[in-house]
Design a protein around this motif. Structure first.
Motif, short mmCIF file in Angstrom:
data_model
loop_
_atom_site.label_atom_id
_atom_site.label_comp_id
_atom_site.label_asym_id
_atom_site.label_seq_id
_atom_site.Cartn_x
_atom_site.Cartn_y
_atom_site.Cartn_z
N LEU A 165 0.80 -1.22 0.00
CA LEU A 165 0.00 0.00 0.00
C LEU A 165 0.84 1.27 0.00
CD1 LEU A 165 -2.75 -1.24 2.46
CD2 LEU A 165 -2.99 -0.88 -0.01
N HIS A 166 2.10 1.19 0.37
CA HIS A 166 2.93 2.40 0.29
C HIS A 166 3.37 2.70 -1.14
CE1 HIS A 166 5.99 -0.75 1.81
NE2 HIS A 166 6.22 -0.62 0.52
N HIS A 197 7.04 3.45 7.20
CA HIS A 197 6.75 4.53 8.14
C HIS A 197 8.05 4.95 8.82
CE1 HIS A 197 4.56 6.98 11.04
NE2 HIS A 197 5.22 6.39 12.02
N VAL A 198 8.19 6.26 9.03
CA VAL A 198 9.38 6.79 9.69
C VAL A 198 8.95 7.53 10.94
CG1 VAL A 198 11.38 8.31 9.49
CG2 VAL A 198 10.61 7.00 7.50
N ASP A 199 9.67 7.29 12.03
CA ASP A 199 9.40 7.99 13.28
C ASP A 199 9.44 9.49 13.03
OD1 ASP A 199 9.54 9.20 15.81
OD2 ASP A 199 10.60 7.50 16.68
N PRO A 200 8.38 10.23 13.35
CA PRO A 200 8.35 11.67 13.10
C PRO A 200 9.51 12.43 13.75
CG PRO A 200 6.17 10.89 13.71
CD PRO A 200 7.12 9.75 13.96
N LYS A 201 10.11 11.86 14.78
CA LYS A 201 11.23 12.53 15.44
C LYS A 201 12.55 12.28 14.74
CE LYS A 201 10.45 10.51 19.41
NZ LYS A 201 9.20 9.76 19.11
N ASP A 231 -2.89 7.53 8.93
CA ASP A 231 -3.30 7.11 7.59
C ASP A 231 -3.14 5.61 7.39
OD1 ASP A 231 -3.82 9.74 7.17
OD2 ASP A 231 -2.23 10.08 5.69
N ILE A 232 -2.15 5.03 8.05
CA ILE A 232 -1.96 3.58 7.97
C ILE A 232 -3.03 2.88 8.81
CG2 ILE A 232 -0.36 1.67 8.38
CD1 ILE A 232 1.93 3.71 8.01
N GLU A 233 -3.31 3.42 9.98
CA GLU A 233 -4.37 2.87 10.83
C GLU A 233 -5.70 2.83 10.10
OE1 GLU A 233 -4.15 5.50 14.15
OE2 GLU A 233 -2.88 4.14 15.33
N ALA A 234 -5.93 3.82 9.21
CA ALA A 234 -7.20 3.91 8.50
C ALA A 234 -7.45 2.70 7.59
CB ALA A 234 -7.26 5.20 7.70
N PHE A 235 -6.37 2.03 7.16
CA PHE A 235 -6.55 0.83 6.34
C PHE A 235 -7.25 -0.28 7.13
CE2 PHE A 235 -2.83 2.56 3.89
CZ PHE A 235 -3.50 2.72 2.68
#
Length: 279
Positions: A165-166, A197-201, A231-235
């Motif tokens: 999905l990415h 996914h990348v850690d926002p920090k 957005d990933i959780e929304a899947f």
């Protein structure tokens, strides 16, 4: 393989293929010079890409074993790609010999050709099949799955969308397409998803990841789209997440042999399994 397939395979040799890049990162041999050169260049910017691929593949194996242990015996793997080891039917066969059925789906002709050869050599063709179709085909794809005769839609199905999905930009509305497939599944079915996914920090990795994503958009047959956690959780909307929820790849039901076990955020990917509890 049809003449049309052969022509498409020939045309793809000098083009970078996401599936072949993934195969190369996993140590496979079904890739070309263009794929290897592209992957090597991306690893200069983001060295952990190779270990992401391996961590992701390990998640797939654990998810398949979890499905089998939960009583599921039929699998639909969309975006199955080219990997040469740890394929769904191999993991399932080890967990429940002679009991499972798998339909592999990919939109690259070389992936299907490879899958057909692999299945001829290592699997029972009466229980495992490969078809050439695209995630966004919706009803057409699902009709072809039905036409294999391998999937009983009255019984639970494990739908696998691992590292897929990415590669679906938001403007293609992947959440809506996924909802179509979820609506086809009977209660008791399972959906496994992994996503970059990348850690926002982690600002340095975000910058490097943006560079890699830009390269995928420019040079490959699929753009790469890292997404924020919501957005990933929304899947998984409408599904009941299995423990431990949506987590970093090595944190999903670890078996003691995970890459990045002490620094799971370095896996650069989230993974989760959801159950469809109602029709």
């Amino acid at each position: 393989m049809t003449a049309s397939d052969a022509a498409r395979l020939g045309d793809s040799i000098d083009k970078v293929s996401v599936g072949r890049v993934y195969d190369y990162l996993l140590g496979g041999s079904h890739n070309y010079a263009a794929d290897r050169a592209f992957a090597d260049e991306q690893m200069k910017a983001l060295p952990d890409i190779k270990r992401f691929a391996r961590s992701n593949r390990a998640f797939l194996g654990r998810a398949v074993r979890y499905a089998v242990d939960s009583g599921i015996r039929q699998f639909v793997d969309i975006g199955s790609g080219l990997p040469t080891q740890g394929n769904v039917h191999e993991v399932a066969e080890e967990a429940a010999p002679g009991e499972c059925r798998v339909v592999y789906i990919d939109n690259e002709p070389i992936a299907r050709a490879h899958a057909e050869i692999l299945l001829e050599r290592t699997a029972d063709p009466e229980r495992h099949r490969a078809i050439d179709a695209d995630f966004f085909d919706g009803p057409q794809l699902w009709r072809r799955v039905q036409n294999t005769g391998l999937i009983d839609e009255t019984q639970p199905v494990a739908l696998l969308l691992v590292a897929l999905l990415h590669f679906m930009p938001d403007d293609t509305k992947p959440h809506e397409t996924l909802r179509y497939y979820l609506d086809r599944l009977p209660a008791g079915s399972m959906v496994a998803i992994s996503h970059i996914h990348v850690d926002p920090k982690d600002l340095a990795t975000i910058a490097a990841g943006d560079k890699v994503a830009a390269a995928y958009r420019k040079q490959t047959n699929n753009p790469a789209v890292p997404r924020p956690r919501p957005d990933i959780e929304a899947f998984f909307q409408g599904l009941e997440l299995a423990d431990p929820g949506l987590v970093w790849l090595p944190q999903w039901q670890p078996d003691g042999d995970e890459l990045f076990a002490n620094q799971p955020e370095k896996s650069r990917g989230l993974a989760g399994v959801g159950w469809k509890t109602t029709t």
